[in-house]
Write a protein that holds these residues in place. Structure first.
Motif, short mmCIF file in Angstrom:
data_model
loop_
_atom_site.label_atom_id
_atom_site.label_comp_id
_atom_site.label_asym_id
_atom_site.label_seq_id
_atom_site.Cartn_x
_atom_site.Cartn_y
_atom_site.Cartn_z
N LYS A 1 0.90 -1.09 -0.06
CA LYS A 1 0.20 0.23 -0.04
C LYS A 1 0.97 1.32 0.19
CE LYS A 1 -4.09 -1.97 2.25
NZ LYS A 1 -5.34 -1.68 3.15
N LYS B 1 2.01 1.83 -3.58
CA LYS B 1 1.11 2.42 -4.37
C LYS B 1 1.03 3.66 -3.96
CE LYS B 1 -1.99 -1.38 -4.99
NZ LYS B 1 -3.54 -2.11 -4.73
N LEU B 2 1.04 4.38 -2.64
CA LEU B 2 1.08 5.66 -2.26
C LEU B 2 2.17 6.54 -3.18
CD1 LEU B 2 0.25 5.53 1.47
CD2 LEU B 2 -1.25 6.30 -0.51
N ILE C 1 3.94 5.63 -5.63
CA ILE C 1 3.72 5.54 -7.15
C ILE C 1 2.60 6.74 -7.65
CG2 ILE C 1 3.02 4.17 -9.21
CD1 ILE C 1 4.45 1.94 -7.71
N TYR C 2 1.45 6.50 -6.83
CA TYR C 2 0.20 7.41 -7.35
C TYR C 2 0.62 8.95 -7.12
CZ TYR C 2 -2.89 3.54 -8.26
OH TYR C 2 -3.56 2.47 -8.91
N VAL D 1 2.76 9.94 -9.90
CA VAL D 1 2.06 10.17 -11.23
C VAL D 1 1.28 11.35 -11.15
CG1 VAL D 1 0.23 9.17 -12.53
CG2 VAL D 1 1.95 7.78 -11.67
N VAL D 2 0.86 11.60 -10.01
CA VAL D 2 -0.21 13.04 -9.77
C VAL D 2 0.65 14.03 -9.97
CG1 VAL D 2 -1.38 14.42 -8.07
CG2 VAL D 2 -1.80 11.96 -8.47
N TRP E 1 -7.56 12.19 -11.60
CA TRP E 1 -8.05 10.66 -11.37
C TRP E 1 -7.00 9.95 -10.64
CZ3 TRP E 1 -6.37 5.73 -11.97
CH2 TRP E 1 -7.39 4.84 -12.23
N PHE E 2 -5.70 10.05 -10.83
CA PHE E 2 -4.88 9.44 -9.84
C PHE E 2 -4.78 9.92 -8.50
CE2 PHE E 2 -2.77 7.78 -13.91
CZ PHE E 2 -2.73 6.51 -13.39
N ARG F 1 -7.67 8.23 -6.62
CA ARG F 1 -7.17 7.08 -6.37
C ARG F 1 -6.26 7.03 -5.20
NH1 ARG F 1 -9.38 2.69 -7.09
NH2 ARG F 1 -7.43 1.51 -7.10
N LEU F 2 -5.37 8.00 -4.94
CA LEU F 2 -4.56 8.33 -4.00
C LEU F 2 -5.25 8.43 -2.58
CD1 LEU F 2 -1.33 8.52 -3.08
CD2 LEU F 2 -1.63 11.12 -3.62
#
Length: 85
Positions: free
Chosen positions: A27, A30-31, A33-34, A37-38, A70-71, A74-75
């Motif tokens: 998790k 993912k935080l 990476i997102y 990307v943001v 969008w990201f 998700r974040l």
């Protein structure tokens, strides 16, 4: 010729690499990476709008901005699930 059914074999045990990834490390990965990307998509949209001088309605500004939103959503969803448990 009669067909014989296959023998009943016990289920195969999964290898370590086949096990699903779980835990807080996944998790937090993912935080990161997102969030990256943001930042990249938001920066690209800002760069195209301010430095390149493109209109806000240009696809080169709107597309990365929508992707960043969008990201970011998700974040936020991943972050809030981490806070609950």
């Amino acid at each position: 010729m009669s067909e014989t059914p296959p023998p009943n074999l016990p289920p195969r045990k999964k290898l370590a690499v086949e096990q699903p990834l779980e835990g807080s490390a996944l998790k937090s990965g993912k935080l990161v990476i997102y969030a990256t990307v943001v930042a990249v998509l938001g920066g690209l949209a800002g760069y195209n709008a301010m430095v390149q001088g493109l209109d806000l309605t240009s696809p080169y500004v709107i597309a990365p901005a929508i992707g960043a939103v969008w990201f970011a959503l998700r974040l936020f969803m991943i972050w809030s699930s981490n806070a609950r448990g």
